[in-house]
Structure formats: structure tokens, C-alpha cells
Write an enzyme that holds these catalytic residues in place. Structure first.
Site, PDB file in Angstrom:
ATOM      1  N   ASP A  71     -13.693 -14.731  13.349  1.00 42.53           N
ATOM      2  CA  ASP A  71     -13.018 -14.001  14.426  1.00 42.53           C
ATOM      3  C   ASP A  71     -11.543 -14.399  14.546  1.00 42.53           C
ATOM      4  O   ASP A  71     -10.717 -13.593  14.974  1.00 42.53           O
ATOM      5  CB  ASP A  71     -13.724 -14.231  15.772  1.00 42.53           C
ATOM      6  CG  ASP A  71     -14.947 -13.321  15.907  1.00 42.53           C
ATOM      7  OD1 ASP A  71     -14.921 -12.206  15.352  1.00 42.53           O
ATOM      8  OD2 ASP A  71     -15.932 -13.731  16.544  1.00 42.53           O
ATOM      9  N   GLY A 355     -15.169 -18.851  -4.142  1.00 45.76           N
ATOM     10  CA  GLY A 355     -16.602 -19.141  -4.121  1.00 45.76           C
ATOM     11  C   GLY A 355     -16.891 -20.564  -4.564  1.00 45.76           C
ATOM     12  O   GLY A 355     -16.003 -21.279  -5.024  1.00 45.76           O
ATOM     13  N   CYS A 382      -8.458 -18.081  -5.755  1.00 50.63           N
ATOM     14  CA  CYS A 382      -9.082 -19.409  -5.716  1.00 50.63           C
ATOM     15  C   CYS A 382     -10.081 -19.562  -6.856  1.00 50.63           C
ATOM     16  O   CYS A 382      -9.668 -19.704  -7.996  1.00 50.63           O
ATOM     17  CB  CYS A 382      -9.700 -19.662  -4.343  1.00 50.63           C
ATOM     18  SG  CYS A 382      -9.784 -21.415  -3.969  1.00 50.63           S
ATOM     19  N   GLU A 406     -16.888 -28.385 -12.018  1.00 50.63           N
ATOM     20  CA  GLU A 406     -17.788 -28.020 -10.910  1.00 50.63           C
ATOM     21  C   GLU A 406     -19.092 -27.433 -11.477  1.00 50.63           C
ATOM     22  O   GLU A 406     -20.157 -27.602 -10.896  1.00 50.63           O
ATOM     23  CB  GLU A 406     -17.105 -26.983  -9.995  1.00 50.63           C
ATOM     24  CG  GLU A 406     -17.975 -26.563  -8.805  1.00 50.63           C
ATOM     25  CD  GLU A 406     -17.301 -25.543  -7.864  1.00 50.63           C
ATOM     26  OE1 GLU A 406     -16.189 -25.068  -8.161  1.00 50.63           O
ATOM     27  OE2 GLU A 406     -17.916 -25.226  -6.833  1.00 50.63           O
ATOM     28  N   HIS A 508      -5.246 -18.649  -0.941  1.00 49.75           N
ATOM     29  CA  HIS A 508      -5.913 -17.477  -0.353  1.00 49.75           C
ATOM     30  C   HIS A 508      -4.902 -16.554   0.338  1.00 49.75           C
ATOM     31  O   HIS A 508      -4.684 -16.687   1.544  1.00 49.75           O
ATOM     32  CB  HIS A 508      -6.958 -17.927   0.670  1.00 49.75           C
ATOM     33  CG  HIS A 508      -8.147 -18.584   0.057  1.00 49.75           C
ATOM     34  ND1 HIS A 508      -9.269 -17.882  -0.313  1.00 49.75           N
ATOM     35  CD2 HIS A 508      -8.375 -19.877  -0.265  1.00 49.75           C
ATOM     36  CE1 HIS A 508     -10.151 -18.721  -0.839  1.00 49.75           C
ATOM     37  NE2 HIS A 508      -9.638 -19.939  -0.816  1.00 49.75           N
ATOM     38  N   GLU A 510      -5.264 -13.602   1.227  1.00 49.36           N
ATOM     39  CA  GLU A 510      -5.916 -12.675   2.179  1.00 49.36           C
ATOM     40  C   GLU A 510      -5.796 -13.146   3.630  1.00 49.36           C
ATOM     41  O   GLU A 510      -5.845 -12.329   4.547  1.00 49.36           O
ATOM     42  CB  GLU A 510      -7.395 -12.464   1.806  1.00 49.36           C
ATOM     43  CG  GLU A 510      -8.349 -13.637   2.050  1.00 49.36           C
ATOM     44  CD  GLU A 510      -8.427 -14.613   0.891  1.00 49.36           C
ATOM     45  OE1 GLU A 510      -7.467 -14.689   0.094  1.00 49.36           O
ATOM     46  OE2 GLU A 510      -9.443 -15.332   0.773  1.00 49.36           O
TER      47      GLU A 510
HETATM   48  N1  GLN Z   1     -15.197 -23.955  -5.854  1.00 51.26           N
HETATM   49  C1  GLN Z   1     -13.813 -23.980  -6.142  1.00 51.26           C
HETATM   50  C2  GLN Z   1     -13.167 -25.277  -5.687  1.00 51.26           C
HETATM   51  O1  GLN Z   1     -13.714 -25.975  -4.885  1.00 51.26           O
HETATM   52  C3  GLN Z   1     -13.089 -22.801  -5.554  1.00 51.26           C
HETATM   53  C4  GLN Z   1     -13.047 -22.787  -4.051  1.00 51.26           C
HETATM   54  C5  GLN Z   1     -12.712 -21.447  -3.461  1.00 51.26           C
HETATM   55  O2  GLN Z   1     -12.771 -20.420  -4.142  1.00 51.26           O
HETATM   56  N2  GLN Z   1     -12.419 -21.397  -2.170  1.00 51.26           N
HETATM   57  O3  GLN Z   1     -12.081 -25.596  -6.119  1.00 51.26           O
END
Ligand code: GLN
Length: 534
Positions: A71, A355, A382, A406, A508, A510
Site C-alpha cells: 500500500d 525474485g 534485479c 544462489e 528496482h 518500478e
Molecule cells: N535473489 C536475488 C538476490 O538476492 C535477486 C533479488 C531480487 O530480485 N529482488 O540478489
């Protein structure tokens, strides 16, 4: 001193309280008033940072690096209010603070209780924001639905504030639902009556009812709601469904909600109107000159809230280019194993959002490859940038096992790896690289064309990072590093040399896009997509 508007919700969740709060903020700004907005979330997590998108939807990141409720994204998109870590108050945060105070001995000799200690903490957290921002009006949205056990301390706190401040300093707006029962051919007011009854039981009397409804409210129904809910007929505001959320402020204006609030709060102000908003945003959103089809490839596609800010920023990019963005939501797991054509054919642009975790990764890598090889405009955000890097390393530089640590701890080519400072971190909450960091944009790049300046600041939320060991070899093969955090020498933006528009960023964009001021990347991504296959 700031005046307060408390917004509660009844009957069901998902009534759009956040958009209602944001729209009220917009209306009041259009009347020349300075506002700020606060979201109270009754859950026990300190912040939503560790929650799954299925639980929570998108985690919105503020400039000062807080992981917050989505929000707050609406607040920033609709208004010019300053939104920071203090703008999201959770039960977890309140208890954390009270328990720390208890251990410190601040309450020596006392039994620490929900009332007054928790409620006092809530009140002082709200007042602190109002005081520091020095605003005319503070809008406080209480999450959840009236009747929930979790939200009781918040409701008690706002009841006390209204009692302490008086009615011309604090008002309650209750957002409710008037369901239309087809078989009876009637709009039903009973759920609203019950929900206002629940509020009254705890001592809160709504000043204004915002009634969500599929169809306009007829006069008799308004009178009935007013009579049984103990409000003036003029304070029953119709909030009929609209096609685009950005129309809500206009709808409220038509209902006279701004005048009503000003009267109740005894505020005088200029009467500017929403002309700019109407002329630019609404005109273009309602009657766009053309269409553009953008595929978003992610793993939480079935859940509209998971990529909220991304979808909104795409709409903004459309507005800036006088185009309607038709979003093709693609589940990245579906396109694994060679089914990519079926899902991505006909895309004029492809976007891979952020993600976490390894599920669906290979499908995203295939999608980045598809965009690169078919010259389809591409925006990676990202994780989307990390994916584009892995794809390029595997398929252009022929390091077939390249990966992010990762997803594969033992990869021989860790093109994406953990930041040095992240290696010893054990605690998961609020420990990512979060919030605003500067980035230097390289001239003669697509990024510079978009920003038209060299120094920008963008918001982050990640642990992993481009591995600088690979910079030279990838550059040789045609990858451009067009944005760098010069302080820490971190790659922020990558681009492809021989491609119409392939840009991916570690941050980001966005989160900084607004309907009347699309983020430059979204604006230029949509512009490039409109050019594709024409
Ligand atoms: N998983 C990835 C990282 O931790 C990307 C994180 C994301 O897209 N917000 O760097």
C-alpha cells in the site's frame, strides 16, 4: 499541528483501502494541503521482508531501505508524500519496541499491558510521523477487517486519539461493501450495518462511509445506510467499481469527498482541481492511441499483487507513450523444456522481474535468451539482471555451467555471487542490500538516453551481485556495463551492444515510477517495444 484521518475496513478484505487512502491523499494535495500517509499492519512480523509473495504480495522498498507493505507503493504513486520506514507500523515493530523498553527498565515497577503500553506505543509512533513531516493532514490506514482480534489494539489507539484530539482534529472513514444480490435484484446494506455495529462496540463512530459497490447507490439505500449507521446522508460516499485505479480520485471528487473532509476537519484551503491528473493520466489511460504487448516472465504470475509496482510502472510507461500495455503473464516454469514459442511469440517486449530461490530459473534464462536472439526489447530487474548475465555468460561466452551461487553453490563460473559483506550474515530479516544507492550512468548508452543524466539514485533489495571477475571477458563479447556504483565498484546496469533495447538493472526502477512521471526505463522500454515488429 497535523489533523488525522483514520481509515478502517469492514465486511471483507481487498476492498481497496490502500487505494482509497492514496486517493484521499491525492485529493487533499489537489486542495493545497500537505499530507503524509501511514499503514498499520496488524501482523507479528516486524516487516514483510521475510514473507512469501503468496502470503503478502509485493514487498515495497522505501528510499530509506525499509521493506514495507505494498500500500505504501500506492501512496507514493498517487501523492507526493514522503514515505519512509516509519510510514509502516506493524504489531511486530510495536511489540519489539515495548519489550525492549521493558528490558531496559523504562516501565520499572509496572505491569506491562496491551492497554496502555501497546496502545501508547502505537499512538506515539503515529504522532511521531505527523510531527516530523510537519503536514496538514496525516492519513492512517488500519490493515485488516473490523472484527479481527489482531487489529484491536490499533483500533483502540485510534479511538483514544480521536477522543483526545476532538472531532475537528481526527475523523474516521470506514470502507465497506454493498454486495449486489442478483437473485433479489438488490444492493444489500446489512453487512455494512453489522460492520459499523462492530466498530461502535469498540467505541468508534465513523464520520464517513466509503461504500464499495458494483452499481450506483440509489437514494433510498443511501438514506437507509445513513439512518442505521448513524451518519449524515451526505457522508455516505459511493465508491463504485472503476476500470482503472487512477480514476478513483476523480470519483471521490465527484462525490464531494474532499469538501466533506475539509468541512469535518474544519480546514480551509484553495480549490485547485485535478486538471493535470485528468488531462494527462486519465485521458491517456482511457483512450490510448495504440496497443503494445509485453510479456512478464515470473514465478508468481497467478498472483496480481506479487509484482504490483512492476505492473503499475508498465501502465505508466504506456501512458508516457500514449499506449495501452497488454500484459502477457508467463509462468517461467511453463516455458522450460522448449515450450517458449508458445508463450512468448508475438511479445513486443519481455520483462523479467525480481525474485528469490531456484524454482523457475531455467525458464527465465530461456526467456532472456529468446529476447536477445530475437531482438525483442528486454527489461531485466534485479533477479532479471542476474538472469540476463547468466544467460549471456552461458550462451555467448560458452561457459555452459555459469550460474549464481544462489542457485548453484558449486558452479565453476559464479558470474553472480554473494556480496563480501553478506557472507557472514546469519540473520535473515532486513539484512539485504536495501534502499537508495547512487549509480553513475555511462554516456552513449541506452540508460543515458533514458535518464538524460549521469548521476541517479535507485532503490535496491538483493543479496547477490555481479561478480567483477567476469567484467572484462563479458565486455569483450559485447556486454556493456552502463551503470556502476562507483563507491563500491558494483555493476548496476548492463546492456547489449547489438540489440534494439536490452537493458537490465540490479535495482528496482518500478518503485520510483508514477502515473504522470513514468520511470525513464519503463518509458523507453515501452517506446522500444512499440517499435518492435511494426
Ligand atoms: N535473489 C536475488 C538476490 O538476492 C535477486 C533479488 C531480487 O530480485 N529482488 O540478489
Amino acid at each position: 499541528m497535523s489533523k488525522f484521518i483514520f481509515i478502517t475496513g469492514g465486511v471483507v478484505s481487498s476492498l481497496g483501502k490502500g487505494i482509497a487512502a492514496a486517493s484521499i491523499g491525492r485529493l487533499l494535495e489537489a486542495r493545497g494541503l500537505k499530507t503524509t500517509l501511514i499503514k498499520c499492519d496488524p501482523y507479528l512480523n516486524v516487516d514483510p521482508g521475510t514473507m512469501n509473495p503468496y502470503q503478502h504480495g509485493e514487498v515495497y522498498v522505501t528510499e530509506d531501505g525499509a521493506e514495507t507493505d505494498l500500500d505504501l507503493g500506492h501512496y507514493e504513486r498517487f501523492t507526493n508524500a514522503q514515505v519512509t520506514k516509519d510510514s509502516n507500523i506493524t504489531t511486530g515493530k510495536i511489540y519489539y519496541s515495548v519489550i525492549n523498553k521493558e528490558r531496559r527498565g523504562d516501565y520499572l515497577g509496572k505491569t506491562v499491558q496491551i492497554i496502555p503500553h501497546i496502545t501508547d506505543e502505537i499512538k506515539s509512533s503515529i504522532k511521531k510521523v505527523a510531527r516530523e513531516r510537519d503536514v496538514d493532514v496525516t492519513i492512517v490506514e488500519i490493515g485488516g477487517t473490523v472484527g479481527d482480534i489482531e487489529s484491536l489494539p490499533f483500533l483502540e489507539a485510534i479511538r483514544q486519539m480521536r477522543w483526545e484530539l476532538g472531532e475537528s482534529y481526527a475523523i474516521n472513514i470506514h470502507v465497506t461493501l454493498l454486495p449486489y444480490i442478483k437473485s433479489a435484484g438488490e444492493q444489500k446494506t446489512k453487512p455494512t450495518q453489522h460492520s459499523v455495529g462492530r466498530l461502535r462496540e469498540i467505541g468508534i463512530i465513523p464520520d464517513i462511509l466509503l461504500c464499495r459497490t458494483e452499481r450506483p447507490i440509489v437514494k433510498e439505500q443511501r438514506e437507509k445506510i445513513a439512518l442505521f449507521c448513524n451518519v449524515d446522508t451526505g457522508s455516505v460516499i459511493e465508491a463504485v467499481d472503476v476500470k482503472y485505479i487512477y480514476e478513483v480520485p476523480l470519483l471521490f471528487k465527484k462525490e464531494g469527498l474532499d469538501d466533506l473532509i475539509l468541512k469535518k476537519l474544519n480546514l480551509k484551503s484553495e480549490d485547485k482541481d485535478l486538471e493535470e491528473w485528468t488531462n494527462f493520466v486519465i485521458k491517456r489511460i482511457r483512450n490510448p492511441g495504440r496497443d503494445v504487448k509485453i510479456s512478464v516472465v515470473g514465478k508468481y504470475i497467478s498472483l496480481p499483487d506479487a509484482y504490483k509496482s512492476i505492473y503499475e510502472a508498465l501502465v505508466h510507461g504506456g501512458i508516457a507513450n500514449d499506449a495501452r500495455v497488454i500484459i502477457n503473464r508467463v509462468d517461467s516454469e511453463e516455458i522450460e523444456n522448449g515450450r517458449i514459442e508458445k508463450y512468448l511469440k508475438g511479445s513486443q517486449g519481455i520483462l523479467i522481474p525480481g525474485g528469490f530461490g531456484s524454482r523457475g530459473i531455467e525458464g527465465k534464462i530461456d526467456a532472456a535468451r529468446y529476447a536477445r536472439e530475437h531482438n525483442i526489447p528486454f527489461l531485466g530487474i534485479c533477479l532479471g539482471m542476474q538472469i540476463a548475465t547468466i544467460e549471456f555468460t552461458r550462451n555467448v561466452c560458452a561457459l555452459k555451467k555459469a550460474n549464481s551461487t544462489e542457485f548453484d553453490k558449486d558452479t565453476p563460473n559464479p558470474v553472480i555471487s554473494l556480496l563480501e559483506e553478506q557472507k557472514d550474515i546469519k540473520q535473515m530479516g532486513a539484512t539485504m542490500r536495501l534502499g537508495a544507492y547512487p549509480c553513475k550512468v555511462v554516456k552513449n548508452s541506452k540508460s543515458f538516453q533514458a535518464y538524460k543524466k549521469e548521476n541517479v539514485v535507485e532503490r535496491h533489495r538483493h543479496r547477490y551481485e555481479f561478480n567483477n571477475r567476469y567484467r572484462k571477458s563479458l565486455e569483450k563479447k559485447g556486454l556493456i556495463f552502463s551503470g556502476i556504483n562507483t563507491q563500491d565498484d558494483l555493476v548496476e546496469i548492463i546492456e547489449l551492444k547489438n540489440h534494439p533495447w536490452f537493458v537490465a538493472c540490479q535495482f528496482h526502477p518500478e518503485f520510483k515510477s508514477k502515473p504522470d512521471r513514468a520511470h525513464p526505463f519503463f518509458r523507453n522500454f515501452i517506446a522500444a517495444s512499440l517499435e518492435h515488429n511494426r
